[in-house]
Structures are given as C-alpha cells and as structure tokens.
Write a protein that holds these residues in place. Structure first.
Motif, PDB file in Angstrom:
ATOM      1  N   PRO A 190       0.831  -1.214   0.000  1.00  0.00           N
ATOM      2  CA  PRO A 190       0.000   0.000   0.000  1.00  0.00           C
ATOM      3  C   PRO A 190       0.859   1.256   0.000  1.00  0.00           C
ATOM      4  O   PRO A 190       1.877   1.323   0.696  1.00  0.00           O
ATOM      5  N   LYS A 191       0.457   2.237  -0.775  1.00  0.00           N
ATOM      6  CA  LYS A 191       1.151   3.532  -0.750  1.00  0.00           C
ATOM      7  C   LYS A 191       0.833   4.289   0.534  1.00  0.00           C
ATOM      8  O   LYS A 191       1.679   5.003   1.069  1.00  0.00           O
ATOM      9  N   ARG A 192      -0.411   4.140   0.989  1.00  0.00           N
ATOM     10  CA  ARG A 192      -0.854   4.853   2.183  1.00  0.00           C
ATOM     11  C   ARG A 192      -1.637   3.881   3.073  1.00  0.00           C
ATOM     12  O   ARG A 192      -2.486   3.136   2.587  1.00  0.00           O
ATOM     13  N   GLN A 193      -1.362   3.931   4.344  1.00  0.00           N
ATOM     14  CA  GLN A 193      -2.001   3.014   5.273  1.00  0.00           C
ATOM     15  C   GLN A 193      -3.508   3.230   5.354  1.00  0.00           C
ATOM     16  O   GLN A 193      -4.274   2.319   5.657  1.00  0.00           O
ATOM     17  N   GLU A 194      -3.950   4.469   5.047  1.00  0.00           N
ATOM     18  CA  GLU A 194      -5.362   4.779   5.220  1.00  0.00           C
ATOM     19  C   GLU A 194      -6.238   4.290   4.082  1.00  0.00           C
ATOM     20  O   GLU A 194      -7.467   4.315   4.180  1.00  0.00           O
TER      21      GLU A 194
ATOM     22  N   ILE B 229      -5.881  -8.118   4.525  1.00  0.00           N
ATOM     23  CA  ILE B 229      -6.423  -6.845   4.973  1.00  0.00           C
ATOM     24  C   ILE B 229      -6.610  -6.910   6.485  1.00  0.00           C
ATOM     25  O   ILE B 229      -6.676  -7.995   7.074  1.00  0.00           O
ATOM     26  N   THR B 230      -6.695  -5.745   7.105  1.00  0.00           N
ATOM     27  CA  THR B 230      -6.869  -5.673   8.555  1.00  0.00           C
ATOM     28  C   THR B 230      -8.273  -5.185   8.888  1.00  0.00           C
ATOM     29  O   THR B 230      -8.975  -4.616   8.048  1.00  0.00           O
ATOM     30  N   GLY B 231      -8.644  -5.383  10.147  1.00  0.00           N
ATOM     31  CA  GLY B 231      -9.938  -4.893  10.593  1.00  0.00           C
ATOM     32  C   GLY B 231     -10.039  -3.388  10.508  1.00  0.00           C
ATOM     33  O   GLY B 231     -11.096  -2.838  10.212  1.00  0.00           O
ATOM     34  N   ALA B 232      -8.917  -2.690  10.770  1.00  0.00           N
ATOM     35  CA  ALA B 232      -8.921  -1.231  10.684  1.00  0.00           C
ATOM     36  C   ALA B 232      -9.220  -0.775   9.261  1.00  0.00           C
ATOM     37  O   ALA B 232      -9.894   0.234   9.043  1.00  0.00           O
ATOM     38  N   THR B 233      -8.740  -1.527   8.267  1.00  0.00           N
ATOM     39  CA  THR B 233      -8.962  -1.158   6.867  1.00  0.00           C
ATOM     40  C   THR B 233     -10.437  -1.172   6.511  1.00  0.00           C
ATOM     41  O   THR B 233     -10.921  -0.309   5.772  1.00  0.00           O
TER      42      THR B 233
END
Length: 821
Positions: free
Chosen positions: A263-267, A291-295
């Motif tokens: 990913p270029k950006r974590q957000e 992928i993560t839960g935050a994503t």
C-alpha cells in the motif's frame, strides 16, 4: 436383472477407487495447510488440511499429480494407481526466484510495474473470458476459540456447553458443504447446496456459501464491509507500490512473476501481500493478500488473509479458480478466535448453454435432504481430510448433541437461566421452557416506568409469551398483553395483541389486537416515551402529544409473489382527547408544560373531540428482480439492484358510526447506491395526496417525523428530520418529502492518521419537505459516525443547518444513538 447389473457396476466402481494419501511439508518438516493437489491439466483435485494431510481418490491409472503451495516451488509427481491405497508424502521447497534476467529501466522503475500494467490491460479480458460455466464446490469452515474469559459482565461463561477444554480452547463451528455453482455472463449466478454437515447439529444447515467467497481480483473492487481495491484495478497504480521478487517456472513450463503488493498509504482500502502473474498471458496464477480490521472499519477483526490458486483448464489462457482459503483472527469481549473457510472448485464445465429460465431470482438453494447424508457419504466425497482435532470434534459433539437435545439437559439449563437476578430489574426477565419451545418475558422497569404531564408517573407491565410449533421455529404464536397505570390521571389502560406466524416462506402472519391504549398523534412515534421522560423530569419540557384510543384491529401480511409484499389492517377505534394532569419536574419548577395540543399555540382546523373511526389500510411493496435464498421451510430476502416502490392507501370509512371520511394515497421510492471508493448513498422519496378529505380528524392528517430534542435515532434518518417541529407541517394537502444520505465510509477521514485509527466515518445528508401550507423546509447535515469505545460504536454526531422558504433558520448539533427507542 437390471437391479442386479446396476448393483454389480456400482460395486465394481467403488472398489476400483484407490486412495492417494500423504502429508505435504516444507524442508523443515512443517506442515503446509491448504496446499493444492490436482491432476495436471484438470481441476480434479483436493487440498491438504491444517495438518498438511491430503486424501485423493483416483481410479486405476498413471497420473501426473501437481503439488502446489503459495510461496513454494510446485512439484509434479508421476504416480501409478492400482486398487490399493498409496501413501505419498511430498516435501515442497521454497521458491528460488530468478533475478538475473531482470532488466531495470534507466529511470529506476521496478520491473513489477510493467508486469502490473499488462495485467491491468488484460483485467477486463479475463473477467469476461468465460461466458458460462458450472463447477462443484466443497467448502469447510472451522472457527476455534483460542482463549476465553471466565466471565462476561459478571456472568460465568463455563465451558460453553462442553465446547471448551481445560485450556479454555475449543472448536465452536465446524461445517462442511458440497454445492453446485453455475455462472453466466455478465453477472448471473446460482448455487445449489447438495449436502451439509454441521458438527453438533444434525438438523442444521451450513453457513458455507461459495457466493460469499466470491473474491475475483479481476473486478476493480471487492466488497468486504467496504470496497477494497484490487491490485490490478484500473486505478491500482494510484494506491499501490509494487516490488518484483523474481520468477519461477510452474509445472506446465509457464514463467510466473512474483510481485509484492505494498500500500502507498495506510489509510487506503487496499491489500498487502503477493500476487503471481503469468508471463505473456498476464493473468493471475496465485494471490496471497491480507487486509486488517482497521482497513474495513471492523474493530473486532485482526486480519483476514485470502489465498487463491488458479489452474489452466483449457489452453491457452483459460485458467479457473481451483482452491481458495480465507483465514481470519478476531477478538471480542475477551474471546480470541481464529478460523478459516477453505474451498475446492472442481469438475468445471465451460461454455454451457443454459435454458433461458435457468437463472432466476433464487440465487442459492439448500436441498431438503442436504443435512441427511450418512457419515459414509462424507468419507467418500470429502476432498480435504479432517484433522485429528476435527475428527474428535465430530465424535464429541455427536455425543454432546444427544445430551443437548434431551429434556433433562434443557431443563437444567433453563433452571439456571430462569433464576431471577438483580440485573433483571434493568434488562427485564425471561422464563424459558426450551424443550417445549415456550418462552415468557416481562419488560424492564427501566423502559416500562416513565413520566409525562398527561399521566404523571406511569408504569407498564409488558408481557410477551411465544410458542413455536415446529423444529425450525417457522410457525409460532405470540401473545403480548400490556397493562399501564397513570398515577396522576388515575387511569388504568390495558390492551393485547395476538399474532400467529404461518410460515417463513411467504411470511404469512395474522395479528389480532385490541383494548385501551394511550397513543401519540403521529402513529410512527417520532419521540420515544423514554426520551420524553428525561426531558420532562430534568428540563421541564414535554414534546409528546397523546390521546386515548379504545380499539379493535385485525392485520395481515404476506408476500404475494416474489418481490410483491402486502400488508393491511382494518381498525375500529374510539378516540378521546387528554389533558395534562401533572406539572412535576425535578428541576426548573418555575416552568409550565405546554398543553397536550399538537398544534399549540395554533388552533386545530377541526377541534379534537371524542369520536369513532373505522379505517382500512393497504400497503404494497414492489421490488423488481428481488433476489433470495431458499432453505427448507425458510426464505431469506437478498434485495435487488432496483429501488423499492411502496404504495400505501388508507381509507376512512363513514359507516357504523364512524366520524371519518377520507382517502389518502402515498407512494415512496427508496434505494441504496454503491459508489466504489466514494462510499454509498441512500435515499427515500415520498409523495402523498388526499383523494378525498370530506372529514379528516387531526389524528389522520399526514404527519412528519420531526425532532425537537438533542437526541435522534440514526436508523430513522431516511424517514425523519433532525430539527423539524413535530406537528407544525401536518397537512391534508399534497406533500413531498425527500431524504438523502451519503456515507463516505473512510474516503474523507482516512486521510488523517489519528482519525483513521479511531475508525470514524463521515456522513453528508439532506432532507426536504414541501406542503401547501408550510411551503418548503429543508435541512443539510454533516456527521461523524462510528463513535464509541473499542468495539462498541453506538454514537454519531451531526451538525445541522435548517432553512425555510429559502431562508436560513438555525444551526444545531444532534447526537445519534444506535439503539432501539
């Protein structure tokens, strides 16, 4: 003779099958779970289980068997099969990627980008390459508790009915299913579950569905709670960096490029991991993406890992999904859980000409006998062997199920749960007789004791009795008597509703109700009695407007055909005005409550006096191409790509002493639209007209769901306003109301790291109302959603600006609470 011949053929066929069994490990001796094993050039194969063990049934002959695992060099083994089992353990070696032939551009661009660009160019081609197909799908699901708390909210957890061992670990869901999957371009799919097995529940059906594991990275987005961008989406280069890790040669001589996806950006809503692209063909061979839960804005989820392997089915470029696994871990209320779903796709038939009526609105069906297969059946068709732990779980829960279903066990559990506890005063009390499928509950004083200036303090006794008549709980009766007493007005009111549910296929239900009840002028109850109680006691304000209703009603609902839903009622009531009888408040005692008059300080066009009303209400919902899934004796609605159309007709009948005579017609359209990364929009448009208004009591006016408090319910935003007075716009003239919301999900706020970490979402909204008397009124809102602590995200805050007749009125803030009023 034919029967004998058939028996002989079947006997010979079964005995000609030989088992190829073994274990797949790496050079360190570690098991490789969910490794693919298949006959070269086909999709006839299996995968290994969590212990790396595989089991493959073959007829006598010589085969080239492919062993493949993500990140390891595939191996082709020639195996001759006779009539006896063959044991073949296989060691796979980690990929040794070749880098010496890589040419790095003068500008320093990683070679991965050129490969990805070619894959992006071919994305649409491969997405649409196969016009139609069918295949067999085997899915196994396993969820296991790794650690469990001793208590939750002060309540002992125990061993969860025998599911947990002494280490507080145990499998809580183990299921297998076998299905047939059908596809036709562009987006028609149908799935038929042929067999299903659930550990500990012989009568249950698996949650496994191939369509729920439909993750095609040839699509620009894959929806997993929110839209996640594919590494080869048209705009993927904006969101990803890529790193070329080298090439390997597969069993068919194809050169495979291994590329790291970063990913270029974590957000951003993106994956990380690895994707394998076939040289010259530029199609996907393998993915291992996380992928993560935050994503995806799901705080209980830690990680979700998707692994896929595609194999060539027809040269030169038709590759189909052979195996897929979804591995996840999560934590909720102290429970640490990990699990997986693994699927094996086999026996593809391509380019099928389906009958034009084959694909319909039924997208998933569970056969009546799906859960009646014997153990021998599963032993014969299971492509993924059970682990030792899974074998033990089946045996253990088969024994436990007999205990769980016994009257003695159910009675013992009920005896424990039926004991009255202190918190029942806050949350209500329920008495269960599980064996007889009978349940009784009484409401909590927290919700049944309140205050309003009409009744003063009042108390409710709200009782619910429910009895189920079949094993699948599709036929039931519900009896709900209510008794209420107001201390200040000294009035006892009682009513009762009796409902009978005929089935869960066409949702046929009849309800009889009657008695005496205190009722809001707006039957949709725009303000909850609980919230009004708080305003009355602490701020000496009451917004609720009430009248007495003595009534009898019969109501019926049913889905007439798929997508056409009907509900109607016939009601006769006597309505009486009520006056305030109490001025009590804890604070601000110098204030006075407004009169119990919904139009105060204005006068009603027709004074509200005691009268009778006979009313008929009919509603139809039209949902074109409504998709649904079918279980035995149960239907689940999946929605439609088209909007919902509602037609409501309400008739005031001037007969049998009734003092009303009117005809009200309302039509509304509602829908939700997904907009990729930009989020999703939802709207509700409603218009209405009184075709006849000879005699309309104020109760029967068209009212609008206003709000004059600081609190509102986010679940009602598509049918209510945040700052509109409750009855100021009530009308008997034509009207239009429009409600719109756009949920940006993380599109706006994820750009800020701290906000992204908090998991906040932004919402933009607007509401519009037009009536002949009040002209236009509208609101514009902007809110922050998903507020809360940990996994409890109950709140939303909105800034609201209101306007009337084109002129600005005021600005305010509202707190949304995601609880039922």
């Amino acid at each position: 003779m034919k029967i004998f011949s058939t028996f002989v053929i079947l006997f010979l066929t079964l005995n000609l099958q030989a088992q190829l069994i073994g274990k797949i490990t790496n050079t360190e001796g570690e098991a490789l779970p969910f490794a693919s094993v298949y006959i070269q050039g086909t999709t006839n194969g299996t995968t290994s289980n969590l212990d790396g063990v595989y089991n493959f049934e073959l007829t006598p002959g010589t085969y080239s068997v492919v062993y493949q695992y993500v990140g390891y060099k595939s191996k082709v083994v020639s195996i001759s099969v006779g009539s006896n089992p063959i044991n073949k353990d296989v060691v796979l070696i980690e990929e040794s990627v070749e880098l010496e032939t890589v040419v790095v551009k003068a500008d320093g661009e990683d070679p991965a980008y050129a490969i990805i660009r070619k894959a992006i160019e071919k994305r649409s081609y491969y997405k649409n390459l196969v016009p139609s197909y069918s295949c067999d799908v085997y899915i196994k699901g396993n969820q296991k508790i790794l650690d469990a708390p001793e208590k939750i909210f002060g309540q002992e957890i125990g061993d969860l009915g025998g599911n947990l061992d002494t280490n507080r670990q145990g499998i809580i869901y183990l299921s297998e299913s076998e299905a047939k999957l059908y596809y036709q371009r562009p987006d028609q799919k149908k799935e038929e579950m042929i067999s299903s097995k659930v550990s500990g529940n012989d009568n249950g059906f698996s949650f496994n569905r191939a369509s729920l594991m439909d993750f095609s990275f040839y699509e620009n987005f894959i929806e997993i709670s929110r839209n996640i961008i594919s590494p080869i989406a048209n705009n993927a280069l904006i969101y990803y960096r890529y790193k070329f890790l080298g090439t390997v040669v597969d069993e068919n001589g194809h050169l495979i490029n291994k590329i790291e996806v970063i990913p270029k950006r974590q957000e951003d809503p993106v994956y990380r991991g690895f994707i394998y692209i076939v040289e010259d063909l530029w199609n996907i061979q393998t993915v291992e993406l996380m992928i993560t839960g935050a994503t995806i804005k799901q705080p209980i989820l830690d990680t979700l890992v998707i692994k896929q392997i595609h194999v060539p089915v027809r040269d030169p470029d038709v590759w189909m999904l052979f195996s897929q696994s979804l591995d996840f871990s999560l934590e909720v209320f102290g429970f640490e859980i990990e699990g997986y779903f693994t699927g094996v796709y086999s026996n593809y038939e391509l380019d099928i000409t389906f009958d034009e009526k084959f694909f319909n609105n039924e997208v998933f069906k569970v056969n009546e006998d799906a859960n009646e297969k014997e153990l021998s059946y599963w032993d014969s068709i299971r492509p993924v062997p059970l682990t030792v732990e899974e074998e033990v779980d089946y045996v253990k829960k088969d024994s436990l199920e007999k205990i769980w279903e016994s009257k003695e066990f159910m009675d013992s559990i009920d005896a424990k749960n039926n004991k009255f506890k202190v918190w029942n005063l806050l949350f209500g009390y329920q008495y269960n007789n599980t064996f007889e499928k009978t349940y009784f509950s009484i409401g909590s004083p927290l919700t049944t004791i309140g205050f309003n200036p009409v009744q003063g303090f009042y108390g409710n006794v709200d009782i619910v009795y429910r009895k189920y008549f079949d094993e699948r709980s599709t036929r039931w009766i519900r009896i709900n008597p209510k008794v209420q007493y107001g201390i200040s007005d000294k009035q006892l009111r009682a009513d009762m509703a009796i409902g009978f549910n005929f089935n869960e296929v066409n949702f046929s239900r009849i309800t009889l109700s009657g008695g005496k009840a205190i009722t809001q002028f707006n039957a949709e109850e725009p303000i909850s009695p609980f919230l009004n109680t708080q305003y009355a006691l602490w701020d000496h304000k009451s917004f609720i407007k009430l009248y007495d209703k003595v009534f009898g009603e019969i109501a019926y609902q049913r889905e007439l055909s798929n997508g056409i839903f009907f509900k109607g009622y016939l009601d006769f009531s006597q309505r009486s005005p009520l006056q305030n009888t109490s001025e009590y408040s804890v604070f601000k005692k110098d204030r006075k409550y407004e009169p119990n008059d919904p139009m105060y300080p204005n006068a009603l066009d027709i004074p509200f006096v005691k009268h009778e009303a006979l009313e008929l209400g009919l509603s139809f919902r039209l949902r074109f191409e409504q998709k649904y899934i079918s279980y035995p004796k149960r239907k689940y609605i999946m929605g439609s790509k088209f909007p919902d159309f509602w037609i409501h007709y309400k008739k005031g009948i001037a007969a049998f002493g009734s003092d009303v005579d009117y005809d009200l017609l309302k039509i509304n359209i509602e829908d939700e639209l997904t907009m990729g990364l930009f989020g999703r929009s939802e709207f509700n448009v409603e218009g209405g007209i009184f075709l006849n208004d000879n005699k309309v009591q104020f109760v029967d006016y068209q009212h609008f769901n206003g709000n004059q408090t600081f609190i509102y319910s986010p679940g009602k935003t598509l049918s209510s306003f945040l700052m509109l007075p409750y009855y100021e716009f009530s009308t008997t003239n034509p009207y239009v109301q429009i409600h719109y919301q756009h949920h940006f999900e993380g599109f706006l706020l994820d750009k800020t790291p701290l906000i992204r970490k908090a998991g906040l979402k932004s919402v933009l909204g607007a509401s519009f109302l037009y009536t002949e008397e009040g002209k236009d009124y509208y609101e514009v809102t902007f809110g922050l959603d998903n507020l809360g602590f940990g996994i409890v995200k109950l709140f939303r805050v909105d800034a609201v600006a209101s306007f009337r007749n084109g002129k600005y009125l005021t600005t305010g803030f509202r707190l949304g609470v995601n609880l039922n009023n």
